[in-house]
Motif scaffolding. Sequence first.
Motif, short mmCIF file in Angstrom:
data_model
loop_
_atom_site.label_atom_id
_atom_site.label_comp_id
_atom_site.label_asym_id
_atom_site.label_seq_id
_atom_site.Cartn_x
_atom_site.Cartn_y
_atom_site.Cartn_z
N SER A 81 0.88 -1.18 0.00
CA SER A 81 0.00 0.00 0.00
C SER A 81 0.91 1.22 0.00
O SER A 81 1.82 1.32 0.82
N LYS A 82 0.66 2.15 -0.92
CA LYS A 82 1.54 3.30 -1.08
C LYS A 82 0.82 4.61 -0.75
O LYS A 82 -0.26 4.88 -1.26
N GLY A 83 1.45 5.42 0.11
CA GLY A 83 0.99 6.78 0.38
C GLY A 83 -0.47 6.89 0.73
O GLY A 83 -1.21 7.66 0.13
N THR A 84 -0.92 6.14 1.71
CA THR A 84 -2.34 6.16 2.08
C THR A 84 -2.49 6.36 3.58
O THR A 84 -1.64 5.94 4.37
N SER A 85 -3.60 6.99 3.97
CA SER A 85 -3.89 7.21 5.38
C SER A 85 -4.69 6.06 5.98
O SER A 85 -4.97 6.06 7.17
N GLY A 86 -5.06 5.09 5.15
CA GLY A 86 -5.80 3.93 5.64
C GLY A 86 -6.08 2.98 4.50
O GLY A 86 -6.32 3.40 3.37
N ASP A 87 -6.02 1.68 4.80
CA ASP A 87 -6.24 0.70 3.74
C ASP A 87 -6.60 -0.65 4.37
O ASP A 87 -6.32 -0.90 5.54
N LYS A 88 -7.22 -1.50 3.55
CA LYS A 88 -7.53 -2.88 3.94
C LYS A 88 -6.74 -3.83 3.04
O LYS A 88 -6.46 -3.49 1.90
N PHE A 89 -6.39 -4.98 3.57
CA PHE A 89 -5.64 -5.95 2.78
C PHE A 89 -6.12 -7.37 3.08
O PHE A 89 -6.67 -7.64 4.15
N GLU A 90 -5.90 -8.23 2.11
CA GLU A 90 -6.22 -9.66 2.26
C GLU A 90 -5.43 -10.44 1.22
O GLU A 90 -5.39 -10.07 0.05
N PHE A 91 -4.80 -11.52 1.65
CA PHE A 91 -4.05 -12.36 0.72
C PHE A 91 -3.95 -13.78 1.29
O PHE A 91 -4.09 -14.00 2.49
N LYS A 92 -3.71 -14.72 0.38
CA LYS A 92 -3.48 -16.11 0.77
C LYS A 92 -2.00 -16.31 1.06
O LYS A 92 -1.14 -15.94 0.25
N ALA A 93 -1.70 -16.87 2.21
CA ALA A 93 -0.30 -17.09 2.58
C ALA A 93 0.33 -18.13 1.65
O ALA A 93 -0.14 -19.26 1.60
N PRO A 94 1.38 -17.77 0.91
CA PRO A 94 2.01 -18.74 0.01
C PRO A 94 2.76 -19.85 0.74
O PRO A 94 3.04 -20.90 0.16
N ARG A 95 3.06 -19.63 2.02
CA ARG A 95 3.75 -20.64 2.82
C ARG A 95 3.56 -20.30 4.29
O ARG A 95 3.18 -19.19 4.65
N SER A 96 3.81 -21.26 5.16
CA SER A 96 3.73 -21.01 6.60
C SER A 96 5.01 -20.30 7.05
O SER A 96 6.03 -20.34 6.38
#
Length: 211
Positions: A81-96
């Motif tokens: 996330s670039k230059g933001t005052s707030g954001d949401k994220f979600e991703f699948k973990a590629p590995r433990s």
Amino acid sequence: MEGSAKGLMLIGLLLVSFVRKIASLSVTVNDVECLYEYVLYEGDTVSGNFVVVDHDIFWGADHPGLDLIVTSPGGNTVHTSKGTSGDKFEFKAPRSGMYKFCFHNPYSTPETVSFNIHVGHIPNEHNIAKDEHLDPINVKIAELREALESVTLEQKYLKARDVRHRHTNESTRRRVVLYTVAEYLALAAASALQVVYIRKLFSKSVAYNRV
């Protein structure tokens, strides 16, 4: 009846064992600040959000934002996330393993970040009890848990944004009041100087006429 009670007890234990609390914290970022979260299983869903809460810079404008870079245990970038005052994220973990969440502040003003993260895990045939009746129950419990956690994350995000907006509105109101007071003081000073100047002109005019 005894078998049914044991089944309910087992389901309850499974529900408790699946529950993963949302990690919530506040951190001040001066330059670079990194946080860490361990993911137990490959393919788990890592979700969260952050909101920058501006410090009270009375004469300054709002902060333009921070950068967030998330890296996997192998060092690969999985979210940015670039230059933001707030954001949401979600991703699948590629590995433990251990995931790193680094906030970068390119400006000299320290900023406080409200950060929430949750690692979601829905079991499959490899990591749940080998029982044809419990397997679908485990999956449904995990899906329900994840849906509830998603709602909770969204509520935390909205609450943090509301705090930021209130802070910004209050800071703006104080700035407007101070600007107004400064404007009136400047106007009063200018008026006083004009009166003094006009009096000096009249006094010089009177002295000249007497001569």
